[in-house]
Design a protein around this motif. Structure first.
Motif, short mmCIF file in Angstrom:
data_model
loop_
_atom_site.label_atom_id
_atom_site.label_comp_id
_atom_site.label_asym_id
_atom_site.label_seq_id
_atom_site.Cartn_x
_atom_site.Cartn_y
_atom_site.Cartn_z
N SER A 20 -7.47 -6.08 8.27
CA SER A 20 -8.15 -4.85 8.70
C SER A 20 -9.13 -5.19 9.82
CB SER A 20 -8.88 -4.24 7.50
OG SER A 20 -9.66 -3.15 7.92
N PRO A 65 -2.08 -3.74 -2.22
CA PRO A 65 -2.53 -2.77 -1.22
C PRO A 65 -2.24 -1.32 -1.63
CG PRO A 65 -1.31 -4.56 -0.19
CD PRO A 65 -1.15 -4.73 -1.67
N LYS A 82 4.55 -1.09 -1.20
CA LYS A 82 3.97 -1.89 -0.10
C LYS A 82 4.11 -3.39 -0.36
CE LYS A 82 0.50 1.38 1.56
NZ LYS A 82 -0.92 1.61 1.74
N GLU A 86 -5.82 -3.32 2.42
CA GLU A 86 -4.67 -3.82 3.20
C GLU A 86 -4.88 -5.33 3.42
OE1 GLU A 86 -2.00 -2.01 3.93
OE2 GLU A 86 -2.94 -0.31 2.94
#
Lengths: 163, 46
Positions: A63, A82, A88, A60
């Motif tokens: 984080s 991601p 996404k 991601e």
């Protein structure tokens, strides 16, 4: 020997050898897929201007864990993707990154800890791919240089190697 | 079929054979590396 027959024999031999070479190349790619690349090996490849390596970071963007997300710390030149999930890729910079992903280039997948399941999922999208052993955590542990911040596409005319 | 054409065919065949030998060596090295990697992983999981 009849010249026509001789020519056909040469062409058949060349074709057979070519097919065998293609078979060996595919086999090599398949084996390579099962062998993870270490952080140091990847660093060495990135340091070589002759080798072009596409690095796909499947973490991601941000984080809270120790390793962090893509924008906190990443392998230099890594492209964000991601979860290897196109849905996404919503922001403008991620759309730009998606355009730059080449499924036929030699690719190294970077996850947080080198998770094999994420790698297998992502590897289906690439022809010639390896997993970074230990993921970004191993890269950081080895003390290798990293980048941070939002993804910025490389400038036109840049050569291979990102370091 | 003249000599030039024959020589060109032989050059092609030799280049392909050299490429096959090189690729075979790399493949066998990778196979060794793969088996040692999987052995390490199996050992690590125990």
């Amino acid at each position: 020997m009849n010249p026509k027959v001789e020519r056909v024999v040469y062409i058949v031999v060349i074709l057979v050898l070519s097919v065998y070479l293609i078979f060996l190349g595919k086999k090599q790619t398949e084996i390579q897929r099962n062998i993870p690349i270490t952080a140091q090996e990847l660093y060495d490849k990135l340091s070589s201007p002759k080798l072009k390596v596409q690095i796909i970071d499947v973490r991601e963007l941000t984080s809270d864990d120790d390793v962090g997300g893509y924008e906190d710390s990443r392998v230099p030149g890594a492209i964000p993707f991601p979860g290897c999930d196109e849905s996404k890729m919503t922001s403008e910079s991620l759309q730009e990154a998606l355009k730059r992903i080449n499924p036929y280039a030699y690719t190294v997948i970077v996850s947080t800890n080198g998770n094999k399941e994420i790698f297998e999922k992502c590897a289906q999208k690439f022809k010639n791919v390896q997993n970074l052993q230990g993921g970004m955590a191993a890269w950081q542990e080895a003390g290798l240089p990293d980048e941070s911040g939002e993804y910025v596409p490389p400038k036109a005319g840049g050569g291979g190697g990102c370091l | 079929m003249n000599t030039t054409e024959r020589v060109l065919y032989w050059i092609g065949i030799i280049v392909l054979i050299v490429a096959i030998i090189g690729t075979s060596k790399q493949t066998s090295e990778l196979e060794k590396k793969e088996s040692s990697t999987s052995a390490t992983q199996t050992g690590g999981n125990q």
